[in-house]
Design a protein around this motif. Structure first.
Motif: not given
Length: 360
Positions: A89-99, A236-239
């Motif tokens: 979920f953190l990864i998905a949040q980091a790439y929010r709105g991406s393809k 990036c994920l840690k933030a």
């Protein structure tokens, strides 16, 4: 009928089926180690009381130090999480709105996490004819415009895995297209000869690798996993991660497992491999096809039948065998069942019930 999203928690399946579980039912829907936990966990358990009296180390420094030595990376390249699910979920949040591209069938949380974060999700469906593995040339056509790709190795629900050369080709290709590649190695250590993508971290900054201690060390209630990536990716994920995300008990248990688990892992993988080699020919004799799994579960399908396997799931349930449906695994869509490899006695009970189905 709304079936549970995951394996385990068999009472949820019972509720969906509006049926009572028979006494002594066996859960083949859960993918954790079927053998007793590491003995060091039991011997340490009484000392863990102190951990719940204090806030946990927000940096997970002890755990990271041990993981660093095991995986041969720098401490800045590791991020522990509240299970691999939090990291997804953190990864998905980091790439929010991406393809985002997902190699499927696969763990449903990849799609759920990306959908929750407004991503535009695309599928690359693997095929049984190709041993449920992707074709690199075909993958190339799916990468244009994508920012993120999820690949499960070994794959859930089929248990299939990639060679080192195949992994390198996939990593190379995603680098060429500037697509961050997430390789989920949650079940890696159930392989008798594990093939990890970790060595490629030295040369590829677009790579994120996920690890779970839940499955191998029989700790689903503790929730501990970690990500391996470049320092930039980790920061990036840690933030995005909430403070004190990994509780003190989980940190201690995770450290114990990493420090003491080498022989336990080896013995478990060997035992699981022996059982696969024993039961797969019998399943074939009963008229079933099994995926070429290298881990502790497999996809079971009826030969020459692409029908919904729900009647078989119900039959197994009524005979005390809980299995994982595949309704939410894209590309299988209910036409198969995911079944865990358990102990010899438990596997024999499964075989007996499947035999009665075959010849009834």
């Amino acid at each position: 009928m709304q079936l549970p999203s995951h394996g385990a928690n068999p009472q949820l399946l019972a509720q969906s089926l509006k049926s009572e579980m028979i006494k002594g039912s066996l859960d083949f829907s859960v993918n954790v180690n079927p053998f007793p936990p590491l003995k060091e966990i039991e011997s340490t358990w009484g000392n863990l009381y102190e951990e719940i009296l204090h806030y946990p180390d927000p940096t997970c420094s002890d755990f990271i130090q041990i993981a660093t030595g095991k995986d041969g990376v720098e401490k800045e390249q590791i991020l522990p999480g509240n299970g691999a699910a939090e990291l997804i979920f953190l990864i998905a949040q980091a790439y929010r709105g991406s393809k985002v591209l997902i190699v499927e069938p696969a763990f449903s949380e990849y799609r759920d996490a990306c959908t929750a974060n407004g991503c535009e999700v695309y599928s690359y469906l693997t095929k049984k004819e190709n041993a449920w593995k992707l074709n690199v040339e075909e993958l190339q056509a799916h990468l244009t415009g994508k920012k993120l790709c999820f690949l499960c190795h070994p794959s859930n629900p089929t248990g299939t895995s990639y060679t080192l050369d195949e992994l390198e080709a996939i990593i190379n290709l995603t680098a060429t297209y500037d697509v961050t590649l997430v390789i989920d190695e949650a079940f890696l250590h159930f392989m008798e000869k594990p093939i990890s993508a970790v060595p490629f971290l030295k040369h590829y900054s677009h790579l994120i690798i996920l690890r779970s201690l839940t499955k191998m060390f029989h700790l689903p209630g503790a929730r501990i996993g970690y990500a391996l990536a470049s320092e930039e990716q980790i920061n990036c994920l840690k933030a995005l991660q909430p403070p004190w995300s990994v509780n003190g008990v989980a940190q201690r248990l995770g450290s114990i497992c990493l420090m003491n688990g080498e022989m336990y892992i080896k013995q478990t993988a060997q035992n699981i491999s022996l059982e696969r080699r024993r039961i797969f020919p019998i399943l074939n004799f009963f008229g079933f096809e099994v995926s070429p799994s290298s881990v502790n579960f497999y996809l079971l399908q009826r030969k020459e039948s692409r029908e919904d396997h729900f009647p078989l799931l119900q039959f197994l349930f009524s005979n005390g065998i809980i299995v994982r449906h595949t309704e939410n695994f894209r590309g299988i869509d209910g036409k198969g069942l995911r079944i865990a490899v358990r102990t010899p006695i438990e596997n024999d009970r499964l075989l007996t019930v499947l035999e009665s189905w075959t010849y009834s």
